[in-house]
Design an enzyme around this catalytic site. Structure first.
Site, PDB file in Angstrom:
ATOM      1  N   GLY A   1       0.820  -1.207   0.000  1.00 38.56           N
ATOM      2  CA  GLY A   1       0.000   0.000   0.000  1.00 38.56           C
ATOM      3  C   GLY A   1       0.851   1.253   0.000  1.00 38.56           C
ATOM      4  N   ASP A   2       1.926   1.231   0.779  1.00 37.04           N
ATOM      5  CA  ASP A   2       2.818   2.388   0.851  1.00 37.04           C
ATOM      6  C   ASP A   2       3.384   2.747  -0.521  1.00 37.04           C
ATOM      7  OD1 ASP A   2       2.667   2.857   3.618  1.00 37.04           O
ATOM      8  OD2 ASP A   2       4.145   1.308   4.034  1.00 37.04           O
ATOM      9  N   VAL A   3       3.921   1.747  -1.209  1.00 36.03           N
ATOM     10  CA  VAL A   3       4.587   2.022  -2.486  1.00 36.03           C
ATOM     11  C   VAL A   3       3.568   2.380  -3.564  1.00 36.03           C
ATOM     12  CG1 VAL A   3       6.106   1.071  -4.255  1.00 36.03           C
ATOM     13  CG2 VAL A   3       6.526   0.542  -1.852  1.00 36.03           C
TER      14      VAL A   3
END
Length: 411
Positions: A179-181
């Site tokens: 999700g972060d990337v």
């Protein structure tokens, strides 16, 4: 000849922790932006030591996972809790095109670094802020990370549940950082667009993105489809056999994929030696496989067929038939995958201390630029003194800042 870089001349001040904003800064640095990573003086970014938790190295001179997120950046270490430290930060922002952060607004307000405090002082600045749950609503100020705001709240974690013998669904462990990337890629696109607009109009902007909002957008088919009865997770016998993995004779798993049913299903049936299915009205349309009484028996039949050959054999046969498929890879398979290596997805970094590690290039490519350089991530405060000099501080002023611990230079 100097390498062409699309974002050359763009200055980014990054105040971030962990993965999401750091990944955005990494991609912008790859494309030529001058990204200055701002960290506190008491250990810096918490991700510097996070890799130790999964058994990876995290030394000052050998921190591969940190370098994946922070390659090609410079770093300054300062204490924004002091008046002098805040003044350094404001000087950085005065020269910047972008202020990139994933700190919560309530945290930024303590140092006067929130958007409302900055917009009049730096009218051309683009502030790109990533948060957990969005900037509105009762939960806007909640802390949110990849595994909570994206995976759990966004529906992905529950949708990948597996069923135990007691028919209880157990959510699986999420792949960390996805999700972060993903957010970082969206943030980069929005940020670059805002920088272009700021240079055309002279007016800055605030770009915002949340982990939860990104998850909802990524799941748009599933979210909208849920109002018509589509649900996840599914038991194996409820799943379509044309997009389910099957175990092969070598123990590896193989994933067939049929998208154009009318064209590809007859070829698929023939390839598996199930010609009788091609002539059976029960299996003549994709709609038939919405019923568990159809899917279950077909899944079990296909399991026996796929178990008769290796995954590589099935991949070859599907390729010859023009059908889409793939073998399920583990992450360590990717490190030596010829296709990944041919496309330079993996970079073998040689460190000054003699150690080596396989790192990952960002997936963005520019034909004109070619492959960007891959310089290790900066050590905590590695470029502090040099950056202060660029900001106009004299040597005596720099020494005073160091003495009062408003800034820190790596030894």
């Amino acid at each position: 000849m100097e390498q062409y870089k699309p974002l050359k001349g763009v200055k980014v001040v990054e105040l971030s922790l962990m993965v999401a904003s750091a990944s955005c800064g990494r991609m912008m640095a790859d494309w030529g932006a001058d990204v200055i990573k701002v960290e506190n003086t008491k250990g810096g970014d918490t991700f510097r030591k996070w890799p130790l938790g999964i058994g990876a190295p995290a030394d000052d001179d050998f921190d591969p996972l940190f370098d994946n997120l922070n390659a090609n950046k410079r770093a300054i270490s300062l204490d924004t809790g002091t008046k002098s430290g805040r003044e350094v930060m404001f000087r950085l922002l005065e020269q910047a095109d972008v202020f990139l952060t994933n700190l919560r607004t309530s945290t930024l307000q303590k140092s006067g670094l929130d958007y409302d405090s900055l917009k009049d002082r730096f009218p051309k600045l683009v502030m790109s802020q990533l948060d957990g749950y969005g900037e509105k609503g009762d939960e806007a100020s909640r802390p949110g990370y990849d595994n909570t705001a994206f995976w759990a709240r966004g529906g992905f974690l529950f949708s990948q549940s597996i069923y135990g013998d007691n028919e209880q669904a157990y959510p699986v462990y999420m792949p960390m950082g996805f999700g972060d990337v993903t957010c970082a890629m969206g943030m980069m696109a929005a940020t670059v667009s805002a920088v272009l607009a700021a240079r055309q109009t002279g007016k800055g902007d605030r770009v915002s993105l949340s982990l939860y909002g990104t998850a909802v957008w990524l799941a748009n088919i599933l979210v909208s489809g849920s109002q018509y009865g589509f649900r996840l997770p599914k038991r194996r016998e409820d799943s379509s056999p044309f997009g389910a993995p099957f175990k092969c004779s070598d123990g590896r798993w193989f994933m067939p994929q049929i998208v154009n049913f009318s064209r590809d299903a007859p070829v698929f049936y023939k390839l598996l030696g199930a010609d009788d299915m091609a002539d059976d009205p029960l299996y003549a349309s994709r709609a038939s496989f919405n019923r568990v009484e159809v899917c279950g028996p077909v899944i079990r039949r296909f399991e026996g067929i796929f178990a008769a050959k290796t995954a590589d054999e099935w991949k070859r046969l599907f390729g010859e038939a023009g059908l889409c498929c793939e073998i399920l890879y583990r992450y360590d398979d990717i490190l030596t995958d010829p296709q990944a290596l041919a496309n330079d997805f993996i970079y073998q970094m040689k460190y000054p201390n003699g150690q080596e590690a396989a790192l990952v290039r960002s997936c963005l490519n520019s034909k004109r630029m070619g492959l960007p350089p891959f310089k290790r991530g900066p050590m905590l405060g590695e470029h502090t003194v040099g950056i202060l000099g660029e900001l106009g501080y004299t040597n005596d002023e720099i020494q005073a800042l160091l003495a009062e611990h408003s800034v820190k230079q790596h030894d």
